[in-house]
Write an enzyme that holds these catalytic residues in place. Structure first.
Site, mmCIF file in Angstrom:
data_model
loop_
_atom_site.group_PDB
_atom_site.id
_atom_site.type_symbol
_atom_site.label_atom_id
_atom_site.label_comp_id
_atom_site.label_asym_id
_atom_site.label_seq_id
_atom_site.Cartn_x
_atom_site.Cartn_y
_atom_site.Cartn_z
ATOM 1 N N HIS A 62 -57.958 -29.173 -36.044
ATOM 2 C CA HIS A 62 -58.908 -28.440 -36.054
ATOM 3 C C HIS A 62 -58.887 -27.730 -35.176
ATOM 4 O O HIS A 62 -57.697 -28.209 -34.081
ATOM 5 C CB HIS A 62 -60.016 -29.479 -35.442
ATOM 6 C CG HIS A 62 -61.153 -28.743 -34.662
ATOM 7 N ND1 HIS A 62 -61.805 -28.041 -35.606
ATOM 8 C CD2 HIS A 62 -61.358 -27.895 -33.240
ATOM 9 C CE1 HIS A 62 -62.626 -26.906 -34.917
ATOM 10 N NE2 HIS A 62 -62.601 -27.484 -33.590
ATOM 11 N N SER A 63 -58.798 -26.810 -35.327
ATOM 12 C CA SER A 63 -57.798 -25.261 -34.901
ATOM 13 C C SER A 63 -57.321 -25.270 -34.878
ATOM 14 O O SER A 63 -56.260 -25.817 -36.018
ATOM 15 C CB SER A 63 -59.156 -25.465 -33.716
ATOM 16 O OG SER A 63 -58.801 -23.862 -33.305
ATOM 17 N N MET A 64 -55.913 -24.831 -33.395
ATOM 18 C CA MET A 64 -54.416 -25.086 -33.456
ATOM 19 C C MET A 64 -54.241 -26.307 -33.995
ATOM 20 O O MET A 64 -53.132 -26.935 -35.035
ATOM 21 C CB MET A 64 -54.163 -25.194 -31.838
ATOM 22 C CG MET A 64 -52.791 -25.081 -31.748
ATOM 23 S SD MET A 64 -52.074 -25.919 -30.364
ATOM 24 C CE MET A 64 -52.027 -27.307 -30.120
ATOM 25 N N SER A 117 -59.720 -27.591 -40.648
ATOM 26 C CA SER A 117 -60.904 -27.854 -39.857
ATOM 27 C C SER A 117 -60.983 -26.707 -38.787
ATOM 28 O O SER A 117 -60.438 -26.125 -37.998
ATOM 29 C CB SER A 117 -61.806 -29.412 -39.078
ATOM 30 O OG SER A 117 -62.581 -29.046 -38.149
#
Length: 264
Positions: free
Chosen positions: A103-105, A131
């Site tokens: 997720h993200s990074m 994500s």
């Protein structure tokens, strides 16, 4: 405990066996390796571990500089994160077929980890879930890591990813902000190699009100896979998956269904 086992225990967290107390059930369960967001920790994925049992055993990556790794030096490069995690997975999960979720990074780190595993002989990655992150080839100059502490806090508040009580407590801020700054430096200085891709299918998940990821940014992940591509949009902002936990678990399970087998 030898150094290889210690590295695994340092980097990988499990939240109980996938099938209860049976070791054989845990060995039979498919393994999903999850990578947290900037400033995040392995415990973020604890609710997903429960939601995915018994078919899927969730392994969560614990980055240095937080929770039980608080005293360790933070990393400041997506490539170094990916190198370290890929080495642990090669040593301890060779022969397994894995899926990666970030997720993200964490999506960028998962992508780079998958590239390394494909290039260096496994374990085999059969699916990548990205994500809350724009495609690796989409670059925009960002400088959150250069802000002062109040600027970092403002970014967290904009994304609604941290309890406000944590941000208002000076002692908690002193614990949370250093790894957060290092993580932002890692992701904001990340540059994807031109044409970089993975062979496995990629499923992208994004919130329909994410202020940092447009639908076009999410669709561009299709250029980074030699396999099937799927985009799923769920209601919510950057941390949509906290409220849509059940829906995310269902999407992951459905995408992995060809890899799953019944756990006795």
């Amino acid at each position: 405990m030898n150094s290889e086992a210690l590295a695994h225990d340092t980097w990988i967290r499990t939240f109980g066996s996938a099938g209860g107390n049976s070791g054989s059930r845990a060995r039979d369960a498919f393994q999903l390796v999850c990578f947290p967001h900037a400033g995040g920790s392995a415990s973020f994925y604890f609710p997903f571990a429960r939601a995915l049992r018994p078919e899927v055993e969730l392994l969560a990556v614990q980055y240095p500089g937080r929770q039980d790794r608080w005293g360790e030096t933070c990393l400041e490069s997506v490539g170094e994160f990916a190198d370290r995690v890929a080495a642990v997975l090669r040593e301890h999960h060779r022969g397994r077929r894995l899926a990666l979720f970030g997720h993200s990074m964490g999506a960028a780190i998962a992508f780079e980890t998958a590239r390394r595993l494909e290039r260096e002989g496994g374990p085999e990655v059969v699916h990548l879930f990205a994500s809350g992150r724009r495609a690796p080839g989409v670059f925009r100059p960002e400088f959150v890591h250069l802000r002062d502490d109040d600027g970092l806090v403002a970014e967290l508040q904009a994304l609604s990813g941290t309890d406000p009580a944590v941000l208002s407590d000076p002692e908690l801020r002193a614990v949370v902000l250093p790894p957060l700054r290092s993580d932002y430096r890692a992701i904001e200085t990340y540059r994807c190699e031109p044409g970089a891709s993975v062979a496995c299918p990629v499923t992208v998940l994004t919130g329909d009100a994410d202020p940092r990821v447009s639908l076009e940014d999410a669709r561009r992940w299709a250029a980074h896979t030699g396999g099937a591509f799927d985009l799923r949009v769920l209601p919510g902002g950057h941390f949509y998956l906290e409220r849509e936990r059940a829906a995310v678990a269902d999407l992951v399970r459905a995408a992995l269904r060809p890899e799953l087998r019944p756990v006795p």
